[in-house]
Design a protein around this motif. Structure first.
Motif, PDB file in Angstrom:
ATOM      1  N   LEU A   1      65.204  27.297  76.053  1.00  0.00           N
ATOM      2  CA  LEU A   1      65.142  26.280  77.114  1.00  0.00           C
ATOM      3  C   LEU A   1      65.348  24.887  76.547  1.00  0.00           C
ATOM      4  N   TRP A   2      64.751  24.623  75.393  1.00  0.00           N
ATOM      5  CA  TRP A   2      64.911  23.319  74.751  1.00  0.00           C
ATOM      6  C   TRP A   2      66.389  23.042  74.482  1.00  0.00           C
ATOM      7  N   ALA A   3      67.112  24.078  74.060  1.00  0.00           N
ATOM      8  CA  ALA A   3      68.537  23.908  73.784  1.00  0.00           C
ATOM      9  C   ALA A   3      69.297  23.521  75.047  1.00  0.00           C
ATOM     10  N   GLN A   4      68.846  24.014  76.210  1.00  0.00           N
ATOM     11  CA  GLN A   4      69.518  23.673  77.465  1.00  0.00           C
ATOM     12  C   GLN A   4      69.304  22.212  77.864  1.00  0.00           C
ATOM     13  N   LEU A   5      68.273  21.567  77.296  1.00  0.00           N
ATOM     14  CA  LEU A   5      68.021  20.175  77.649  1.00  0.00           C
ATOM     15  C   LEU A   5      69.079  19.238  77.067  1.00  0.00           C
TER      16      LEU A   5
ATOM     17  N   ARG B   1      67.874  21.794  92.506  1.00  0.00           N
ATOM     18  CA  ARG B   1      68.651  22.752  91.709  1.00  0.00           C
ATOM     19  C   ARG B   1      67.895  23.075  90.427  1.00  0.00           C
ATOM     20  N   HIS B   2      67.578  24.338  90.232  1.00  0.00           N
ATOM     21  CA  HIS B   2      66.821  24.770  89.065  1.00  0.00           C
ATOM     22  C   HIS B   2      67.762  25.193  87.941  1.00  0.00           C
ATOM     23  N   PRO B   3      67.277  25.211  86.686  1.00  0.00           N
ATOM     24  CA  PRO B   3      68.161  25.576  85.562  1.00  0.00           C
ATOM     25  C   PRO B   3      68.624  27.027  85.649  1.00  0.00           C
ATOM     26  N   ASP B   4      69.780  27.285  85.079  1.00  0.00           N
ATOM     27  CA  ASP B   4      70.319  28.639  85.023  1.00  0.00           C
ATOM     28  C   ASP B   4      69.608  29.403  83.908  1.00  0.00           C
ATOM     29  N   LEU B   5      68.804  30.383  84.297  1.00  0.00           N
ATOM     30  CA  LEU B   5      68.016  31.137  83.326  1.00  0.00           C
ATOM     31  C   LEU B   5      68.609  32.500  82.999  1.00  0.00           C
ATOM     32  N   HIS B   6      69.797  32.781  83.516  1.00  0.00           N
ATOM     33  CA  HIS B   6      70.343  34.133  83.369  1.00  0.00           C
ATOM     34  C   HIS B   6      70.548  34.523  81.908  1.00  0.00           C
TER      35      HIS B   6
ATOM     36  N   LEU C   1      60.527  23.320  81.778  1.00  0.00           N
ATOM     37  CA  LEU C   1      61.304  23.380  83.019  1.00  0.00           C
ATOM     38  C   LEU C   1      61.240  22.048  83.766  1.00  0.00           C
ATOM     39  N   LEU C   2      60.077  21.413  83.775  1.00  0.00           N
ATOM     40  CA  LEU C   2      59.963  20.119  84.453  1.00  0.00           C
ATOM     41  C   LEU C   2      60.686  19.017  83.679  1.00  0.00           C
ATOM     42  N   LEU C   3      60.680  19.099  82.353  1.00  0.00           N
ATOM     43  CA  LEU C   3      61.483  18.158  81.567  1.00  0.00           C
ATOM     44  C   LEU C   3      62.958  18.321  81.872  1.00  0.00           C
ATOM     45  N   TYR C   4      63.396  19.566  82.034  1.00  0.00           N
ATOM     46  CA  TYR C   4      64.782  19.820  82.425  1.00  0.00           C
ATOM     47  C   TYR C   4      65.115  19.077  83.717  1.00  0.00           C
ATOM     48  N   HIS C   5      64.242  19.175  84.706  1.00  0.00           N
ATOM     49  CA  HIS C   5      64.507  18.524  85.990  1.00  0.00           C
ATOM     50  C   HIS C   5      64.549  17.015  85.853  1.00  0.00           C
TER      51      HIS C   5
END
Length: 315
Positions: free
Chosen positions: A272-276, A222-227, A305-309
């Motif tokens: 993206l950092w905020a999403q982490l 499952r990848h992050p929501d980038l919308h 993105l890989l840190l998110y995963h």
């Protein structure tokens, strides 16, 4: 002033992790595996990450390989069974006594004890070679630069850092090509994320324009929501489209443009950092670092993105 590692903390308390989160970063020689790995590991900090290079499992040193009918890329030139056993041990939270291959001297040296921490990053030529290895990982990545760029990177690295001359590197590339095709490139088909750093096809960018990145995001994880990021007005740094992978199956392709102004890319990185969901400041000095003070914003976004995963897999 030396850069201080950032200890990333989740905003909400974490449940105890039963086993490490394992990520594999595979690719051919000089594809950028170590650079990508470093930018993922450093923001997490050494207390949370163990990094392993499976090229340490070479059976023979550089001198011994000169008389062999295969190169270091061939499975017969590596302790595959021991590699499989050690990955299984790490995946269950157990330590290993890992062999060590010195890439500068080409010699096998004293093994070292490796304790798996919260995250284990495994990089090298063959981490996805066998089904048993692949079963050990939560996330799998394959680096797939265009061959002319990879060869240029290898020439630069091996002549500057490993004592080869240009003709030696070129001869080695030619000798390795059949085994690259047979054993290294097939690992691409087992990766959750395939990353390619290259110029944008069809653009006539001036020399020195940073490379862009294309990430094939397969639906195996499952990848992050980038919308939200993609919907921002005048967003040029990244875009997402549906395309066909090499096997003909549909896949999301995330394009990260290296030619846009750095300020635009930094806005995406901070979003993206905020999403982490971490409470540390954005590690601008660590992510995207290429060495010698150079920086790649597409690399930084890829590492984010890989840190998110990795962090999402903890939940």
């Amino acid at each position: 002033m030396p850069h201080k590692l950032i200890r990333m903390q989740r905003v909400r308390p974490e449940l105890p992790t039963r086993r490490p989160i394992m990520i594999a970063i595979a690719g051919d020689s000089a594809a950028g595996k170590t650079t990508l790995t470093k930018g993922i590991a450093e923001p997490l900090g050494p207390s949370r990450v163990t990094t392993i290079c499976v090229d340490d499992y070479h059976r023979y040193d550089r001198q011994e390989r000169k008389g062999l009918p295969f190169t270091a890329l061939h499975p017969d030139c590596n302790h595959i069974a021991i590699m499989e056993q050690h990955l299984q041990l790490l995946a269950t939270g157990q330590p290993i006594l890992k062999p060590v291959y010195d890439h500068d001297t080409g010699q096998l040296t004293r093994p070292e004890l490796m304790e798996p921490r919260e995250f284990v990053i495994v990089e090298g030529l063959l981490p996805l070679h066998s089904r048993l290895m692949r079963a050990c990982f939560d996330i799998t990545v394959y680096l797939d630069p265009p061959e002319d760029i990879r060869r240029r990177w290898k020439l630069r690295r091996d002549t500057a850092k490993r004592g080869y001359d240009v003709e030696q590197v070129r001869a080695e590339l030619e000798a390795r090509e059949p085994e690259s095709a047979a054993f290294i490139r097939p690992q691409r088909g087992f990766a959750d994320v395939v990353a390619r750093f290259s110029p944008v096809v069809g653009r006539d960018d001036p020399p020195g324009t940073p490379l862009s990145a294309e990430l094939m995001l397969r639906p195996t994880i499952r990848h992050p929501d980038l919308h939200g990021i993609l919907a921002e007005r005048d967003q040029r740094a990244i875009h997402l489209r549906l395309c066909r992978d090499e096997d003909g199956l549909p896949v999301d392709a995330l394009h990260i443009h290296g030619y846009v102004p750095r300020e635009e890319s930094r806005m995406v990185e901070k979003a993206l950092w905020a999403q982490l969901g971490v409470d540390a400041g954005y590690p601008a000095e660590t992510l995207g670092a290429l060495g010698n003070g150079d920086r790649s914003e597409p690399l930084a976004i890829t590492q984010l993105l890989l840190l998110y995963h990795l962090l999402a897999a903890v939940e």
